[in-house]
Design an enzyme around this catalytic site. Structure first.
Site, PDB file in Angstrom:
ATOM      1  N   HIS A  68      37.979  88.760 -82.554  1.00 44.59           N
ATOM      2  CA  HIS A  68      37.264  87.483 -82.603  1.00 44.59           C
ATOM      3  C   HIS A  68      36.595  87.147 -81.266  1.00 44.59           C
ATOM      4  O   HIS A  68      35.859  86.157 -81.171  1.00 44.59           O
ATOM      5  CB  HIS A  68      38.195  86.345 -83.047  1.00 44.59           C
ATOM      6  CG  HIS A  68      39.131  85.853 -81.989  1.00 44.59           C
ATOM      7  ND1 HIS A  68      40.454  86.236 -81.919  1.00 44.59           N
ATOM      8  CD2 HIS A  68      38.949  84.991 -80.972  1.00 44.59           C
ATOM      9  CE1 HIS A  68      41.032  85.627 -80.899  1.00 44.59           C
ATOM     10  NE2 HIS A  68      40.138  84.862 -80.297  1.00 44.59           N
ATOM     11  N   ASP A 112      42.868  91.556 -86.135  1.00 39.54           N
ATOM     12  CA  ASP A 112      42.140  90.955 -85.008  1.00 39.54           C
ATOM     13  C   ASP A 112      42.283  91.846 -83.772  1.00 39.54           C
ATOM     14  O   ASP A 112      43.031  91.544 -82.839  1.00 39.54           O
ATOM     15  CB  ASP A 112      42.691  89.554 -84.743  1.00 39.54           C
ATOM     16  CG  ASP A 112      41.832  88.759 -83.775  1.00 39.54           C
ATOM     17  OD1 ASP A 112      40.715  89.219 -83.450  1.00 39.54           O
ATOM     18  OD2 ASP A 112      42.266  87.670 -83.349  1.00 39.54           O
ATOM     19  N   GLY A 206      41.305  81.097 -74.269  1.00 37.08           N
ATOM     20  CA  GLY A 206      40.849  81.921 -73.151  1.00 37.08           C
ATOM     21  C   GLY A 206      41.755  83.093 -72.882  1.00 37.08           C
ATOM     22  O   GLY A 206      41.400  84.022 -72.197  1.00 37.08           O
ATOM     23  N   SER A 208      43.013  84.789 -75.441  1.00 40.11           N
ATOM     24  CA  SER A 208      42.793  85.702 -76.560  1.00 40.11           C
ATOM     25  C   SER A 208      42.431  87.080 -76.055  1.00 40.11           C
ATOM     26  O   SER A 208      41.687  87.223 -75.095  1.00 40.11           O
ATOM     27  CB  SER A 208      41.644  85.209 -77.434  1.00 40.11           C
ATOM     28  OG  SER A 208      42.044  84.146 -78.229  1.00 40.11           O
TER      29      SER A 208
END
Length: 256
Positions: A68, A112, A206, A208
């Protein structure tokens, strides 16, 4: 752990205003500055020169991050520094190719995970290292002591230039699943839960794409939380790397 009816109701009301998002653009909650010469595999994934996600070097040519984190704009990667202020960005790499997992749609549906092919092969040095990932698929025991690090938002919701790190523990999947179902979210397959539950430590926007590291091995990729950092008693969600080893090897061996 049983919750009172009042707490359960308050939790439900509080979460009706929250949107389930990936922690795109995020910071470490209740973290400390990373020690010098530690976590030298951490990468800042940037869009148009601004930090958006974390990542980590698993091969001289590839950084692993969350799918993502693929946003429009010029994507580059900073390696070799704990401070990502403009004056400290010593190693900026152009991203040559982005390999999102082919089954990825959005974080809540899983998969993801994304590999970034760097524009040039990196020579590991004093300031840059490769982190180990699992060699085979095996479960991570609940209550394993791990760490998560990044440049995401802090508990004060400030974005920072210094790398922060905090300790977290993995959480039993059934417990994690139960807590998320209370906010009407069914967790995807191939994930790990750690932090943000019975603790004040965890990942935030942030962070991620950054790694969940247990015993020196990167076992997870920061995927999503509830979209805010002062979130209630809900675990953070990570993509479990060991479930994607065949795909990772295929991409790296392909060299594209």
């Amino acid at each position: 752990m049983k919750m009172s009816a009042t707490y359960s109701l308050l939790l439900t009301v509080a979460l009706t205003s929250l949107t389930l998002t990936g922690t795109f653009g995020a910071d470490i909650i209740n973290g400390k500055k990373a020690k010098k010469n530690s976590l030298q595999y951490l990468a800042s994934v940037q869009i148009d020169g601004k930090h958006k996600c974390g990542g980590f070097l698993i091969d001289p040519s590839y950084v692993l991050t969350a799918a993502h984190c693929d946003k429009s704009g010029n994507m580059t990667v900073i390696l070799g520094t704990h401070n990502i202020g403009p004056e400290e960005a010593r190693l900026r790499f152009t991203v040559q190719n982005k390999h999102k997992h082919p089954s990825f749609k959005n974080p809540k549906n899983g998969n993801d995970i994304m590999l970034l092919k760097l524009s040039r092969k990196l020579k590991t040095s004093k300031g840059v290292k490769i982190v180990k990932i699992p060699r085979k698929d095996k479960p991570i025991k609940p209550k394993s002591k791990c760490l998560v690090a990044g440049w995401g938002k802090t508990e004060q919701h400030n974005v920072v230039n210094d790398l922060l790190v905090t300790d977290v523990s993995t959480i039993n999947f059934t417990v994690c699943q139960t807590m998320w179902r209370k906010v009407k979210v069914n967790l995807p397959d191939n994930i790990l839960c750690a932090g943000g539950f019975e603790t004040k430590s965890g990942a935030c926007q942030g962070d991620s794409g950054g790694p969940l590291v247990c015993s020196g091995i990167a076992v997870g990729v920061v995927s999503f939380n509830l979209g805010r950092c002062d979130y209630p008693n809900i675990p953070n969600i990570y993509t479990q790397i060991s479930k994607y080893l065949p795909w990772i090897k295929k991409v790296i061996n392909g060299g594209a």
